[in-house]
Motif scaffolding. Structure first.
Motif, PDB file in Angstrom:
ATOM      1  N   ALA A 161       0.823  -1.217   0.000  1.00  0.00           N
ATOM      2  CA  ALA A 161       0.000   0.000   0.000  1.00  0.00           C
ATOM      3  C   ALA A 161       0.853   1.261   0.000  1.00  0.00           C
ATOM      4  O   ALA A 161       2.041   1.238   0.382  1.00  0.00           O
ATOM      5  N   ASN A 162       0.216   2.342  -0.475  1.00  0.00           N
ATOM      6  CA  ASN A 162       0.810   3.685  -0.428  1.00  0.00           C
ATOM      7  C   ASN A 162      -0.174   4.622   0.270  1.00  0.00           C
ATOM      8  O   ASN A 162      -1.346   4.683  -0.089  1.00  0.00           O
ATOM      9  N   TYR A 163       0.307   5.289   1.311  1.00  0.00           N
ATOM     10  CA  TYR A 163      -0.483   6.278   2.052  1.00  0.00           C
ATOM     11  C   TYR A 163       0.021   7.675   1.661  1.00  0.00           C
ATOM     12  O   TYR A 163       1.174   8.021   1.962  1.00  0.00           O
ATOM     13  N   SER A 164      -0.805   8.445   0.933  1.00  0.00           N
ATOM     14  CA  SER A 164      -0.397   9.777   0.424  1.00  0.00           C
ATOM     15  C   SER A 164      -1.242  10.873   1.071  1.00  0.00           C
ATOM     16  O   SER A 164      -2.479  10.799   1.052  1.00  0.00           O
ATOM     17  N   PRO A 165      -0.598  11.924   1.666  1.00  0.00           N
ATOM     18  CA  PRO A 165      -1.349  13.078   2.218  1.00  0.00           C
ATOM     19  C   PRO A 165      -1.871  13.942   1.078  1.00  0.00           C
ATOM     20  O   PRO A 165      -1.141  14.268   0.139  1.00  0.00           O
ATOM     21  N   ILE A 166      -3.150  14.352   1.130  1.00  0.00           N
ATOM     22  CA  ILE A 166      -3.797  15.190   0.112  1.00  0.00           C
ATOM     23  C   ILE A 166      -4.060  16.579   0.718  1.00  0.00           C
ATOM     24  O   ILE A 166      -4.658  16.705   1.788  1.00  0.00           O
ATOM     25  N   LYS A 167      -3.569  17.634  -0.003  1.00  0.00           N
ATOM     26  CA  LYS A 167      -3.718  19.029   0.471  1.00  0.00           C
ATOM     27  C   LYS A 167      -4.626  19.796  -0.460  1.00  0.00           C
ATOM     28  O   LYS A 167      -4.747  19.491  -1.653  1.00  0.00           O
ATOM     29  N   ASN A 168      -5.263  20.846   0.081  1.00  0.00           N
ATOM     30  CA  ASN A 168      -6.130  21.712  -0.726  1.00  0.00           C
ATOM     31  C   ASN A 168      -5.294  22.817  -1.367  1.00  0.00           C
ATOM     32  O   ASN A 168      -4.064  22.849  -1.252  1.00  0.00           O
ATOM     33  N   SER A 169      -5.983  23.726  -2.013  1.00  0.00           N
ATOM     34  CA  SER A 169      -5.285  24.798  -2.730  1.00  0.00           C
ATOM     35  C   SER A 169      -4.532  25.726  -1.794  1.00  0.00           C
ATOM     36  O   SER A 169      -3.608  26.434  -2.217  1.00  0.00           O
ATOM     37  N   ASN A 170      -4.898  25.724  -0.518  1.00  0.00           N
ATOM     38  CA  ASN A 170      -4.207  26.564   0.454  1.00  0.00           C
ATOM     39  C   ASN A 170      -3.034  25.840   1.112  1.00  0.00           C
ATOM     40  O   ASN A 170      -2.405  26.371   2.044  1.00  0.00           O
ATOM     41  N   GLY A 171      -2.746  24.573   0.651  1.00  0.00           N
ATOM     42  CA  GLY A 171      -1.652  23.825   1.240  1.00  0.00           C
ATOM     43  C   GLY A 171      -2.003  23.157   2.560  1.00  0.00           C
ATOM     44  O   GLY A 171      -1.100  22.689   3.268  1.00  0.00           O
ATOM     45  N   GLU A 172      -3.293  23.095   2.879  1.00  0.00           N
ATOM     46  CA  GLU A 172      -3.705  22.475   4.142  1.00  0.00           C
ATOM     47  C   GLU A 172      -4.006  20.988   3.899  1.00  0.00           C
ATOM     48  O   GLU A 172      -4.585  20.610   2.888  1.00  0.00           O
ATOM     49  N   LEU A 173      -3.574  20.112   4.850  1.00  0.00           N
ATOM     50  CA  LEU A 173      -3.841  18.667   4.751  1.00  0.00           C
ATOM     51  C   LEU A 173      -5.326  18.413   4.989  1.00  0.00           C
ATOM     52  O   LEU A 173      -5.859  18.725   6.058  1.00  0.00           O
ATOM     53  N   THR A 174      -6.009  17.847   3.987  1.00  0.00           N
ATOM     54  CA  THR A 174      -7.445  17.606   4.106  1.00  0.00           C
ATOM     55  C   THR A 174      -7.771  16.136   4.345  1.00  0.00           C
ATOM     56  O   THR A 174      -8.736  15.806   5.027  1.00  0.00           O
ATOM     57  N   LYS A 175      -6.962  15.232   3.783  1.00  0.00           N
ATOM     58  CA  LYS A 175      -7.217  13.790   3.963  1.00  0.00           C
ATOM     59  C   LYS A 175      -5.977  12.991   3.577  1.00  0.00           C
ATOM     60  O   LYS A 175      -5.016  13.544   3.029  1.00  0.00           O
ATOM     61  N   VAL A 176      -6.031  11.677   3.892  1.00  0.00           N
ATOM     62  CA  VAL A 176      -4.959  10.744   3.543  1.00  0.00           C
ATOM     63  C   VAL A 176      -5.531   9.688   2.595  1.00  0.00           C
ATOM     64  O   VAL A 176      -6.528   9.019   2.922  1.00  0.00           O
ATOM     65  N   LEU A 177      -4.932   9.536   1.415  1.00  0.00           N
ATOM     66  CA  LEU A 177      -5.395   8.578   0.417  1.00  0.00           C
ATOM     67  C   LEU A 177      -4.537   7.308   0.491  1.00  0.00           C
ATOM     68  O   LEU A 177      -3.308   7.377   0.435  1.00  0.00           O
ATOM     69  N   CYS A 178      -5.219   6.136   0.629  1.00  0.00           N
ATOM     70  CA  CYS A 178      -4.542   4.828   0.681  1.00  0.00           C
ATOM     71  C   CYS A 178      -4.891   4.018  -0.570  1.00  0.00           C
ATOM     72  O   CYS A 178      -6.069   3.759  -0.841  1.00  0.00           O
ATOM     73  N   LEU A 179      -3.859   3.648  -1.335  1.00  0.00           N
ATOM     74  CA  LEU A 179      -4.029   2.772  -2.501  1.00  0.00           C
ATOM     75  C   LEU A 179      -3.277   1.462  -2.224  1.00  0.00           C
ATOM     76  O   LEU A 179      -2.104   1.501  -1.826  1.00  0.00           O
ATOM     77  N   ALA A 180      -3.946   0.290  -2.421  1.00  0.00           N
ATOM     78  CA  ALA A 180      -3.339  -0.985  -1.999  1.00  0.00           C
ATOM     79  C   ALA A 180      -3.705  -2.119  -2.953  1.00  0.00           C
ATOM     80  O   ALA A 180      -4.696  -2.042  -3.685  1.00  0.00           O
ATOM     81  N   VAL A 181      -2.856  -3.177  -2.926  1.00  0.00           N
ATOM     82  CA  VAL A 181      -3.147  -4.441  -3.620  1.00  0.00           C
ATOM     83  C   VAL A 181      -2.953  -5.584  -2.632  1.00  0.00           C
ATOM     84  O   VAL A 181      -2.113  -5.499  -1.723  1.00  0.00           O
ATOM     85  N   ASP A 182      -3.743  -6.690  -2.818  1.00  0.00           N
ATOM     86  CA  ASP A 182      -3.668  -7.867  -1.934  1.00  0.00           C
ATOM     87  C   ASP A 182      -2.522  -8.775  -2.395  1.00  0.00           C
ATOM     88  O   ASP A 182      -2.500  -9.266  -3.530  1.00  0.00           O
ATOM     89  N   ILE A 183      -1.523  -9.031  -1.501  1.00  0.00           N
ATOM     90  CA  ILE A 183      -0.365  -9.900  -1.837  1.00  0.00           C
ATOM     91  C   ILE A 183      -0.319 -11.123  -0.925  1.00  0.00           C
ATOM     92  O   ILE A 183       0.735 -11.739  -0.757  1.00  0.00           O
ATOM     93  N   THR A 184      -1.455 -11.503  -0.329  1.00  0.00           N
ATOM     94  CA  THR A 184      -1.466 -12.639   0.612  1.00  0.00           C
ATOM     95  C   THR A 184      -1.030 -13.930  -0.072  1.00  0.00           C
ATOM     96  O   THR A 184      -0.207 -14.690   0.457  1.00  0.00           O
ATOM     97  N   GLU A 185      -1.559 -14.219  -1.253  1.00  0.00           N
ATOM     98  CA  GLU A 185      -1.218 -15.472  -1.952  1.00  0.00           C
ATOM     99  C   GLU A 185       0.268 -15.528  -2.268  1.00  0.00           C
ATOM    100  O   GLU A 185       0.909 -16.577  -2.167  1.00  0.00           O
ATOM    101  N   TYR A 186       0.838 -14.376  -2.641  1.00  0.00           N
ATOM    102  CA  TYR A 186       2.278 -14.309  -2.906  1.00  0.00           C
ATOM    103  C   TYR A 186       3.082 -14.673  -1.674  1.00  0.00           C
ATOM    104  O   TYR A 186       4.048 -15.449  -1.736  1.00  0.00           O
ATOM    105  N   LYS A 187       2.668 -14.172  -0.507  1.00  0.00           N
ATOM    106  CA  LYS A 187       3.366 -14.484   0.755  1.00  0.00           C
ATOM    107  C   LYS A 187       3.276 -15.970   1.086  1.00  0.00           C
ATOM    108  O   LYS A 187       4.246 -16.592   1.535  1.00  0.00           O
ATOM    109  N   VAL A 188       2.099 -16.573   0.871  1.00  0.00           N
ATOM    110  CA  VAL A 188       1.910 -18.004   1.171  1.00  0.00           C
ATOM    111  C   VAL A 188       2.825 -18.861   0.293  1.00  0.00           C
ATOM    112  O   VAL A 188       3.453 -19.818   0.755  1.00  0.00           O
ATOM    113  N   LYS A 189       2.931 -18.543  -1.000  1.00  0.00           N
ATOM    114  CA  LYS A 189       3.795 -19.303  -1.893  1.00  0.00           C
ATOM    115  C   LYS A 189       5.254 -19.221  -1.455  1.00  0.00           C
ATOM    116  O   LYS A 189       5.999 -20.206  -1.502  1.00  0.00           O
ATOM    117  N   LEU A 190       5.677 -18.031  -1.036  1.00  0.00           N
ATOM    118  CA  LEU A 190       7.054 -17.894  -0.557  1.00  0.00           C
ATOM    119  C   LEU A 190       7.318 -18.777   0.644  1.00  0.00           C
ATOM    120  O   LEU A 190       8.373 -19.401   0.770  1.00  0.00           O
TER     121      LEU A 190
END
Length: 653
Positions: free
Chosen positions: A617-646
């Motif tokens: 996952a990637n956690y990215s801070p999102i700011k408005n036009s005034n440079g103020e932090l408004t929210k945190v955006l999380c983008l992720a993929v499931d890698i559980t099967e990859y871990k099990v195979k390893l």
């Protein structure tokens, strides 16, 4: 008183009369001995041998009964075996009992007869158990579907039928041994009588020779020429020489001349004996030789020597055959241990040819279905087409499944007509013998080898197949492990490639997202459009700067097993473990994000049902036009099967 003079004719006549008397005595003794032996042989042929055969048939009947009633319980649709069991109850056993009842009346042993009656009673009790607890209980399809009825029938097989069958077989074996001992005793009596007859004949022959020599001395002057001939022959024989066989000897046409002729024949016989001995010395054990007589000591000794040497040569031949075979199949097992199908084909083709049988099949245990494993026909040689179509054999099914279940070799020479057919260019025929050997190592069966032949297998051939079966089982076990490891490695490689592709896609999305963030001050609407495009391929969630959930897309909710209204307003800590929740690392994680620092990595998270899941996952801070932090955006993929195979790959190495 004048002495009585005898002419040569009178002397010969007297000698013949004496010989006739001796031969008459010998003939009388021979007739008496032969009559006695005939009586004993008649007892053996009419009582003992049929009794032994009938007892063997009884043991086979018990074995068939056990097998058929077991098939009744476990093979519902096998109507043929059911009819066979009914015929056994109604016809086969009554006929056999009637035959044995007649025979045992002539055994002359009341105790043995009583024990035979006890066996009849025990077997009839066993038949009653089969009838009442199996045959009458498992009749219709509903009966087989009733677990209580089927369990009761199966329990009757294990607790009553099998133990009682073993007890009956043991009793029959003991009776067979005692009957056989009677047979051996009668044979010993016959042999003793024959030996006594031989000794008597030998004694009379010696007496005859002595009398003949005395008569020869008495008549020396009248038989000088043939005696001199005999003397010359004897002198040469004493020196180890044999006279030339091309000499043409002429003798008087009287009895003395016949004696000389007999000596000449003796020389011919000794010459034949010498030639036979020379053949034996050259290793020709198939040479034919006829002894000069039944009591030919030298000839019989040579024949016995030839037989002994032949047996030794045969044992060496068997031992060399087994050693060469083990070495041959050792090379095969070492050369093709990377592919189980190719290895199986090489094994069965070479085994059928090396054993000089007609066809064979190699079954491998398929235990992917842990509830009901089965034998799979992976390789065959000259196998009947119908037999090959039926590739699955379950535990206890037929002779092959029975060998698998019992983990022991099954060898039969009375093959059922419908079991298997050997087909060639000359037509189809039933094999004479079937050999089924489990591929077993450390009491675990990895497969079964089945061989069929028009001839019977010898004991050393059966032992050879059992030996290489262990090596085959060991190799198959290693090949299976290697194939599984290779498959896991390939899956891991494929998973790694997929992860790399996903990481590249995620990196590109992140770069696009970063560019979007830089453009957010100029165009908020354009940024929102890019984020929506990312939502299609990634799990997305939005959090307040303090960590409370604002929104999540369907992919994120599916991965974690929640509905949107269940997570909105709740803190991100609901997805982490208790240990991580209270850790400094987790606290610093949110401080960095609130400070405007993006966080990317692999994280262990907790689903709704409490199970663990791994995400990249990637956690990215999102700011408005005034440079103020408004929210945190999380983008992720499931890698559980990859871990099990390893983890699987790590455990196999």
């Amino acid at each position: 008183m004048n002495k009585i003079k005898f002419s040569i004719g009178n002397k010969i006549l007297s000698g013949f009369l004496l010989l006739i008397l001796i031969f008459t005595i010998n003939a009388a003794i021979s007739v008496l001995t032969i009559n006695k032996n005939d009586s004993l042989i008649e007892d053996m042929s009419e009582v003992i041998t049929p009794s032994v055969n009938a007892l063997q048939e009884f043991k086979f009947l018990v074995t068939r009964s056990k097998m058929l009633v077991t098939n009744w319980v476990y093979l519902q649709s096998n109507e043929e075996d059911k009819e066979a069991l009914k015929e056994l109850h109604n016809f086969d056993y009554p006929e056999l009992k009637e035959e044995l009842t007649k025979l045992k009346m002539n055994w002359g042993n009341e105790e043995l007869q009583s024990r035979m009656d006890s066996v009849f009673i025990d077997f009839e009790v066993l038949l009653q158990v089969e009838q009442e607890k199996v045959m009458s209980q498992l009749v219709t399809f509903d009966h087989y579907e009733d677990p209580f009825i089927k369990l009761t029938a199966a329990e009757a097989i294990e607790s009553e039928v099998l133990p009682q069958s073993s007890q009956i077989m043991e009793s029959l074996e003991k009776i067979s041994v005692e009957i056989y001992e009677q047979d051996v005793e009668l044979e010993a009596i016959i042999i003793d009588a024959s030996d006594s007859l031989a000794r008597t004949t030998m004694a009379l022959a010696i007496v005859t020779i002595v009398l003949g020599l005395l008569g020869a001395i008495w008549m020396a002057r009248s038989i000088t020429k043939p005696i001199n001939f005999i003397k010359e022959i004897v002198i040469k024989l004493g020196k180890g020489e044999l006279p030339d066989e091309d000499q043409n000897h002429q003798f008087n046409r009287d009895e003395i001349g016949e004696m000389a002729t007999a000596v000449d024949n003796l020389v011919s016989g000794l010459r034949s004996t010498s030639s036979f001995a020379e053949s034996i010395g050259k290793g020709n054990y198939d040479a034919e030789f006829e002894p000069l007589s039944e009591n030919d000591v030298l000839g019989n000794a040579l024949i016995e020597m030839k037989n002994n040497l032949y047996e030794v040569a045969e044992e060496d031949k068997k031992r060399n055959w087994s050693t060469s075979g083990l070495a041959k199949f050792g090379d095969i097992l070492r050369s093709n241990n990377d592919n189980i199908e190719r290895l199986s084909d090489d094994i069965i083709v070479n085994l059928v040819k090396y054993m000089d049988c007609n066809q064979g099949g190699l079954f491998i245990v398929n235990d992917n279905d842990s509830e009901e494993p089965y034998l799979h026909l992976i390789a065959c040689y000259a196998w009947d087409r119908k037999k090959y179509v039926d590739q699955k054999v379950y535990l206890g099914e037929g002779l092959t499944g029975q060998a698998w279940m019992e983990k022991d070799t099954i060898y039969i020479t009375e093959v059922p007509e419908d079991y298997i057919t050997i087909t060639s260019g000359l037509g189809a025929s039933n094999p004479k013998s079937i050999l089924i050997t489990p591929l077993k190592i450390n009491d675990e069966v990895f497969g079964v080898i089945e061989l069929a032949s028009f001839r019977e297998f010898t004991s050393h051939e059966v032992e050879f197949v059992e030996k290489i079966a262990e090596s085959i089982a060991s190799t198959i076990s290693s090949v299976k492990i290697n194939e599984k490891t290779q498959r896991l490695l390939e899956e891991s490689t494929e998973m790694t490639e997929q992860m790399r592709s996903q990481e590249e896609e995620m990196r590109q999305n992140m770069e696009e997202l970063q560019a979007t963030q830089e453009e957010m001050q100029r165009n908020q609407i354009e940024t929102q459009g890019i984020i929506e495009a990312v939502n299609v391929s990634l799990a997305k969630a939005e959090y307040k700067p303090t960590g409370e959930m604002i929104d999540a897309n369907d992919k994120f909710l599916t991965i974690f097993g929640y509905e949107l209204d269940e997570v909105q307003g709740r803190h991100h800590a609901m997805f982490v473990t208790e240990e991580e929740k209270d850790s400094d690392a987790y606290r610093l994680f949110w401080e960095d994000v609130r400070g405007g620092i993006s966080k990317t990595g692999e994280f262990e998270r907790k689903k709704r049902d409490g199970s663990s899941i791994w995400i990249r996952a990637n956690y990215s801070p999102i700011k408005n036009s005034n440079g103020e932090l408004t929210k945190v955006l999380c983008l992720a993929v499931d890698i559980t099967e990859y871990k099990v195979k390893l983890e699987e790959i790590a455990s196999q190495s």
